[in-house]
Design a protein around this motif. Sequence first.
Motif, PDB file in Angstrom:
ATOM      1  N   GLU A 183      34.257  40.117  44.310  1.00 17.33           N
ATOM      2  CA  GLU A 183      34.251  39.885  42.890  1.00 17.33           C
ATOM      3  C   GLU A 183      34.905  40.811  41.793  1.00 17.33           C
ATOM      4  O   GLU A 183      35.582  40.601  40.931  1.00 17.33           O
ATOM      5  CB  GLU A 183      32.777  39.580  42.511  1.00 17.33           C
ATOM      6  CG  GLU A 183      32.114  38.373  43.235  1.00 17.33           C
ATOM      7  CD  GLU A 183      30.623  38.613  42.810  1.00 17.33           C
ATOM      8  OE1 GLU A 183      30.111  37.761  41.939  1.00 17.33           O
ATOM      9  OE2 GLU A 183      29.606  39.126  43.677  1.00 17.33           O
ATOM     10  N   LEU A 184      34.567  42.158  42.257  1.00 14.16           N
ATOM     11  CA  LEU A 184      35.222  43.139  41.394  1.00 14.16           C
ATOM     12  C   LEU A 184      36.755  43.211  41.570  1.00 14.16           C
ATOM     13  O   LEU A 184      37.607  43.209  40.518  1.00 14.16           O
ATOM     14  CB  LEU A 184      34.699  44.300  41.817  1.00 14.16           C
ATOM     15  CG  LEU A 184      33.288  44.592  41.733  1.00 14.16           C
ATOM     16  CD1 LEU A 184      33.033  46.169  42.157  1.00 14.16           C
ATOM     17  CD2 LEU A 184      32.928  44.689  40.238  1.00 14.16           C
ATOM     18  N   ASP A 185      37.099  42.983  42.833  1.00 10.15           N
ATOM     19  CA  ASP A 185      38.817  42.766  42.950  1.00 10.15           C
ATOM     20  C   ASP A 185      39.212  41.574  42.175  1.00 10.15           C
ATOM     21  O   ASP A 185      40.523  41.561  41.569  1.00 10.15           O
ATOM     22  CB  ASP A 185      39.040  42.708  44.481  1.00 10.15           C
ATOM     23  CG  ASP A 185      38.972  44.111  44.886  1.00 10.15           C
ATOM     24  OD1 ASP A 185      39.037  45.058  44.309  1.00 10.15           O
ATOM     25  OD2 ASP A 185      38.889  44.095  46.171  1.00 10.15           O
ATOM     26  N   ALA A 186      38.424  40.366  42.022  1.00 10.12           N
ATOM     27  CA  ALA A 186      38.989  39.337  41.580  1.00 10.12           C
ATOM     28  C   ALA A 186      39.123  39.487  40.056  1.00 10.12           C
ATOM     29  O   ALA A 186      39.978  39.080  39.303  1.00 10.12           O
ATOM     30  CB  ALA A 186      37.994  38.118  41.798  1.00 10.12           C
ATOM     31  N   MET A 187      38.212  40.243  39.262  1.00  4.87           N
ATOM     32  CA  MET A 187      38.364  40.753  37.910  1.00  4.87           C
ATOM     33  C   MET A 187      39.596  41.440  37.873  1.00  4.87           C
ATOM     34  O   MET A 187      40.104  41.295  36.753  1.00  4.87           O
ATOM     35  CB  MET A 187      37.058  41.456  37.752  1.00  4.87           C
ATOM     36  CG  MET A 187      35.541  40.549  37.565  1.00  4.87           C
ATOM     37  SD  MET A 187      34.273  41.712  37.465  1.00  4.87           S
ATOM     38  CE  MET A 187      34.386  42.213  35.918  1.00  4.87           C
ATOM     39  N   LEU A 188      39.933  42.407  38.653  1.00 11.39           N
ATOM     40  CA  LEU A 188      41.050  43.366  38.438  1.00 11.39           C
ATOM     41  C   LEU A 188      42.382  42.319  38.618  1.00 11.39           C
ATOM     42  O   LEU A 188      43.276  42.521  37.701  1.00 11.39           O
ATOM     43  CB  LEU A 188      41.235  44.348  39.598  1.00 11.39           C
ATOM     44  CG  LEU A 188      40.102  45.551  39.601  1.00 11.39           C
ATOM     45  CD1 LEU A 188      40.434  46.304  40.995  1.00 11.39           C
ATOM     46  CD2 LEU A 188      40.402  46.187  38.215  1.00 11.39           C
ATOM     47  N   ASP A 189      42.357  41.300  39.427  1.00  7.94           N
ATOM     48  CA  ASP A 189      43.398  40.521  39.478  1.00  7.94           C
ATOM     49  C   ASP A 189      43.795  39.585  38.318  1.00  7.94           C
ATOM     50  O   ASP A 189      44.696  39.345  37.792  1.00  7.94           O
ATOM     51  CB  ASP A 189      43.175  39.613  40.925  1.00  7.94           C
ATOM     52  CG  ASP A 189      43.523  40.256  42.026  1.00  7.94           C
ATOM     53  OD1 ASP A 189      43.951  41.393  41.988  1.00  7.94           O
ATOM     54  OD2 ASP A 189      42.944  39.558  43.034  1.00  7.94           O
ATOM     55  N   ALA A 190      42.385  39.158  37.815  1.00  2.78           N
ATOM     56  CA  ALA A 190      42.347  38.675  36.416  1.00  2.78           C
ATOM     57  C   ALA A 190      42.966  39.332  35.342  1.00  2.78           C
ATOM     58  O   ALA A 190      43.823  38.837  34.512  1.00  2.78           O
ATOM     59  CB  ALA A 190      40.986  37.804  36.225  1.00  2.78           C
ATOM     60  N   VAL A 191      42.808  40.480  35.298  1.00  2.00           N
ATOM     61  CA  VAL A 191      43.004  41.361  34.276  1.00  2.00           C
ATOM     62  C   VAL A 191      44.638  41.399  34.644  1.00  2.00           C
ATOM     63  O   VAL A 191      45.319  41.473  33.512  1.00  2.00           O
ATOM     64  CB  VAL A 191      42.440  42.602  33.989  1.00  2.00           C
ATOM     65  CG1 VAL A 191      43.117  43.524  33.119  1.00  2.00           C
ATOM     66  CG2 VAL A 191      40.901  42.630  33.829  1.00  2.00           C
ATOM     67  N   GLU A 192      45.245  41.918  35.495  1.00  2.00           N
ATOM     68  CA  GLU A 192      46.472  41.990  35.760  1.00  2.00           C
ATOM     69  C   GLU A 192      47.379  40.594  35.469  1.00  2.00           C
ATOM     70  O   GLU A 192      48.570  40.694  34.800  1.00  2.00           O
ATOM     71  CB  GLU A 192      46.917  42.331  37.255  1.00  2.00           C
ATOM     72  CG  GLU A 192      46.176  43.744  37.528  1.00  2.00           C
ATOM     73  CD  GLU A 192      46.936  44.739  38.539  1.00  2.00           C
ATOM     74  OE1 GLU A 192      48.044  44.748  38.458  1.00  2.00           O
ATOM     75  OE2 GLU A 192      46.259  44.821  39.666  1.00  2.00           O
ATOM     76  N   ALA A 193      46.726  39.367  35.906  1.00  2.00           N
ATOM     77  CA  ALA A 193      47.277  38.172  35.472  1.00  2.00           C
ATOM     78  C   ALA A 193      47.692  38.011  34.020  1.00  2.00           C
ATOM     79  O   ALA A 193      48.519  37.694  33.338  1.00  2.00           O
ATOM     80  CB  ALA A 193      46.553  37.081  36.248  1.00  2.00           C
ATOM     81  N   ALA A 194      46.347  38.189  33.277  1.00  2.00           N
ATOM     82  CA  ALA A 194      46.554  38.242  31.825  1.00  2.00           C
ATOM     83  C   ALA A 194      47.422  39.211  31.102  1.00  2.00           C
ATOM     84  O   ALA A 194      48.291  38.809  30.360  1.00  2.00           O
ATOM     85  CB  ALA A 194      45.267  38.604  31.287  1.00  2.00           C
ATOM     86  N   ASN A 195      47.579  40.373  31.871  1.00  2.00           N
ATOM     87  CA  ASN A 195      48.641  41.297  31.339  1.00  2.00           C
ATOM     88  C   ASN A 195      49.845  40.963  31.548  1.00  2.00           C
ATOM     89  O   ASN A 195      50.763  41.258  30.661  1.00  2.00           O
ATOM     90  CB  ASN A 195      48.233  42.794  31.960  1.00  2.00           C
ATOM     91  CG  ASN A 195      47.134  43.250  31.299  1.00  2.00           C
ATOM     92  OD1 ASN A 195      46.568  43.043  30.536  1.00  2.00           O
ATOM     93  ND2 ASN A 195      46.867  44.507  32.067  1.00  2.00           N
ATOM     94  N   SER A 196      50.142  40.382  32.737  1.00  2.00           N
ATOM     95  CA  SER A 196      51.518  39.687  33.124  1.00  2.00           C
ATOM     96  C   SER A 196      51.930  38.479  31.966  1.00  2.00           C
ATOM     97  O   SER A 196      52.921  38.550  31.491  1.00  2.00           O
ATOM     98  CB  SER A 196      51.462  39.280  34.504  1.00  2.00           C
ATOM     99  OG  SER A 196      52.815  38.751  34.878  1.00  2.00           O
TER     100      SER A 196
END
Length: 511
Positions: A481-494
């Motif tokens: 779940e924590l990794d999914a949160m990181l992925d979501a943040v990076e996608a939003a930044n992109s």
Amino acid sequence: MLKWGLRILGVFVLLNVLGAIGTYVVIDRSIVEMFGGRTPVIALEPSDETPERYVLANVRVLEPGSERFSEPMDVVVEAGLIAAMGPNMAQRAGAPVMDGEGRYLMPGLTDSHVHLWNSQNDLALYLAHGVTQIREMHGQPHHLDWRDQISAGELLGPDLYVVAAQIATYDFAEGLWQSWTSKRNVARTDEAADQMLRDLAAEGYDAVKASSYLSLSGYQAVSAASEAVGIPLVGHVPVAARLDDLWASNQSEVAHVEELIKGLDRDFGGYGVSNAGEYLDYVMERREEIAQHMIDNEIVLASTLALVSSFAQQKTDTEDALATAPVGLVNPGVAEGRAMGWLPDVNIYSVPQQYRSEGWRDRYQTYWTTYAEAQQLMFEAVLAAGVPMVAGTDANVPVMAPGYSMHQELEALVYAGMTPAQALESATATPARFMDWNTGRVLPGFRANLVLLNANPLEDIRNARAVEAVVMHGEVLMREELDAMLDAVEAANSAARNTPLDPAWTQAAAQ
């Protein structure tokens, strides 16, 4: 004719007023974007999947003092608190069991110096790196809202301690600009500083912050008001003040070790390349005295060692400094903006082109290396004296990425002379005491803000990075779940990087 002239004049004034309002709206939107407001906000809603009562079984628990981990035991969590702990409790607890065999349970980390700006997604970054409490050092009304929503279980994120944006003194024009663009609390008179502090306390801020740009009399007024109101005064030592003024104040925390270095620099008369060695000798002469004053006046010291250690490289080799920083985690509005910019063309620490005369690199390298050495000398003295220290990173200031920078700071503290146990205390129990939080220990009755690690950080502080799970208000967030949160943040930044930053702020700042 006079009537028509007045009408024309009225239309002219109206058009100018509307133009000014339009400019204000455009630039204000640009400021919001520059501080992270254009990035899509990811879902940060607490889940109801974690049972109300459960057991973390077979975990080694960090004991009070952070000197050792216990033998394997069971920890019962109920209603967001640690309800009980001890051996062989899982069988009789009558609750679901999460087996933590071979893992290490410790309090969630606290970053005592962060800047969220308008980047709500940063809340996810802190949790993903095991940070369950943060102290916001440039607080705005929306940070108070986030704090209250997290406390009420409406928003998922670390617990927030919100320090109001720094109180500063400027002349009229500069004050308007700073209050508008940097959102500082500008007080032009001592009476205004006193009233401003009282207003900020009434608005619900947890503490108030002295700015480097607060006048000496304003600093004294804020100090007296903080004592009268009963709200902590933290932050910088104003440039207009000397260290003796700090000892005479009501300030209970200094926001950087470097503030003491700056104070000594003022007492010294200012060091440069030619007298850098003499300045270091001066720091050596006075550092024990300064440390004792900190003890006598019960002043807590925040660290930010990793940031200051990065200055020399950021000044002279910005691209190399960025090459090892997780820029992808940083909100693009922050990284690309001129206020706290990270990227080479806007980096706030990079030496401007007009100052790069012959030999500039060596001069700046000498100056800022001396600065870092002076910080190290002072750190050794305050550590030896037992000054209470809290780990802080100045997150979102380049090159300190939210959450990630907490581990850089822990490692910097150990490199500078702390034991791993002392470093962990500075990020758990010590800030909990200062901020009066029911966290920082794994004991019955304490809030279940916890981190489960796959390796022992007392053997190697880098093992604090090995986060298997985070417990936030009792809710368990597993690594997936924590990794999914990181992925979501990076996608939003992109997504935000593909939306050009409104040029209005850049144009205004250039003027």
